[in-house]
Design a protein around this motif. Structure first.
Motif, mmCIF file in Angstrom:
data_model
loop_
_atom_site.group_PDB
_atom_site.id
_atom_site.type_symbol
_atom_site.label_atom_id
_atom_site.label_comp_id
_atom_site.label_asym_id
_atom_site.label_seq_id
_atom_site.Cartn_x
_atom_site.Cartn_y
_atom_site.Cartn_z
ATOM 1 N N SER A 117 0.820 -1.211 0.000
ATOM 2 C CA SER A 117 0.000 0.000 0.000
ATOM 3 C C SER A 117 0.851 1.257 0.000
ATOM 4 O O SER A 117 0.321 2.360 -0.026
ATOM 5 C CB SER A 117 -0.932 0.008 1.219
ATOM 6 N N PRO A 142 -3.340 4.170 4.460
ATOM 7 C CA PRO A 142 -2.577 2.934 4.249
ATOM 8 C C PRO A 142 -1.536 2.729 5.338
ATOM 9 O O PRO A 142 -1.141 3.658 6.037
ATOM 10 C CB PRO A 142 -1.921 3.163 2.885
ATOM 11 N N THR A 181 -0.019 -2.114 -6.345
ATOM 12 C CA THR A 181 -0.672 -1.322 -5.318
ATOM 13 C C THR A 181 -2.115 -1.039 -5.729
ATOM 14 O O THR A 181 -2.666 -1.698 -6.614
ATOM 15 C CB THR A 181 0.119 -0.029 -5.030
ATOM 16 N N LYS A 206 -5.639 3.504 -2.999
ATOM 17 C CA LYS A 206 -5.437 4.096 -1.677
ATOM 18 C C LYS A 206 -3.977 4.418 -1.392
ATOM 19 O O LYS A 206 -3.671 5.081 -0.404
ATOM 20 C CB LYS A 206 -5.977 3.159 -0.595
ATOM 21 N N CYS A 207 -3.097 3.954 -2.236
ATOM 22 C CA CYS A 207 -1.673 4.275 -2.072
ATOM 23 C C CYS A 207 -1.479 5.787 -2.186
ATOM 24 O O CYS A 207 -2.010 6.426 -3.091
ATOM 25 C CB CYS A 207 -0.856 3.552 -3.134
#
Length: 322
Positions: free
Chosen positions: A69, A220, A91, A94-95
């Motif tokens: 993440s 994350p 990923t 939300k990264c």
């Protein structure tokens, strides 16, 4: 003076912040992030790669691949670049954009999985993409941070040992819970060497690391939508769960004192301070591990519009009045 020959050699630091002035709380914060990866994840990244090389899993044409993440992906990008290896990070949306940009700047390829899994998270979907990549190309090597014992061994040998050396009379240790690597490495070390130390796992509300129903999470680093295989709950004395809005509040409170931390760190500090309020903190020697610094959270935790969008209108007033 410390002299290194590569970015992969700078793993440890001895910086602890006494938070009594900022939070009126007797808590020492082990500040990670003073390395080329910017987080505590540089240790498991280096350890997993070194272990795989020792075991002959990584050769000259190998391509490292991992689901992350953010922070571990950046750490692996640093290690891979320093060792001349290719790295692909899988990923999801939300990264943190800053983390993805850092990985690309370090020469890594970033693959974003757009569709969530059946549980509404992205973890299972990311793992499926990694497996697909490995099936398509035998040169891909999945380090698998979720099940790789080198993840927790790195913290057993380094993180925990450093804390034990600096705090021979440690009473309580607060550790954030993501994959469980930091938590399990530290818990195992202190169970074996100093069993009197009270191990408190800090998790996010909505995470299922220690049972409970999954819920929405936007920061994350900590928490999981499915139970993490590395975690052995019997090694933990207590679990504290922190709402993400409270983690944001703590991040901003510390930033007002010049201490810019990441969302994972705000979660750990928030959980630790709430726990210490309920106990005799003045007589306890307590340490919390801050996994990362805050620069790569400018578009999320420290962005007013992002906070309002995810935690509701009026959140800013609550934050400003804290």
């Amino acid at each position: 003076m410390t002299i290194i020959t590569g970015a992969d050699e700078l793993l440890d630091n001895e910086v602890y912040l006494d938070l009594r002035r900022q939070l009126n709380c007797r808590l020492y914060l082990k500040c990670e992030g003073f390395n080329f990866a910017g987080s505590v994840k540089v240790r498991p990244a280096a350890w997993m790669v070194a272990t795989a090389q020792r075991d002959g899993l990584i050769g000259p044409g190998s391509v490292l691949v991992e689901s992350s993440s953010g922070n571990l992906g950046v750490a692996l990008a640093v290690i891979a670049a320093a060792k001349g290896l290719r790295f692909v990070c899988v990923t999801d949306p939300k990264c943190n954009p800053a983390a993805a940009d850092l990985m690309r700047a370090l020469g890594a390829e970033v693959v974003v999985v757009d569709e969530p899994d059946a549980a509404g998270g992205y973890l299972a979907a990311r793992k499926a993409r990694v497996r697909s990549l490995c099936a398509e190309d035998p040169s891909y090597v999945w380090l698998n941070q979720y099940e790789n014992p080198a993840n927790w061994v790195a913290h057993y040998e380094n993180t925990a040992a450093l804390i034990a050396k600096q705090f021979p009379r440690l009473d309580t240790l607060f550790i954030g819970t993501g994959t469980g690597g930091t938590l399990m490495g530290c818990a195992r070390y202190f169970r074996e060497h100093r069993p009197s130390v009270h191990i408190v796992a800090v998790d996010s509300v909505g995470s299922v690391n220690f049972s409970g129903a999954p819920g929405p999470r936007h920061i994350p680093g900590l928490g999981a939508s499915t139970p993490m295989p590395l975690i052995d709950a019997s090694l933990v004395d207590e679990v504290v769960r922190v709402r993400e809005a409270d983690a944001v509040r703590m991040c901003r409170r510390l930033a007002s004192h010049g201490v810019l931390l990441g969302g994972s760190s705000g979660t750990v500090v928030g959980g630790a301070t709430e726990w210490l309020k309920q106990h005799d903190s003045d007589r306890l020697t307590s340490v919390a591990i801050a996994p990362d610094l805050g620069e790569r959270y400018m578009d999320t935790v420290y962005d007013d519009a992002w906070v309002d969008r995810h935690y509701g209108p009026g959140t800013q007033d609550l934050l400003e009045n804290t």
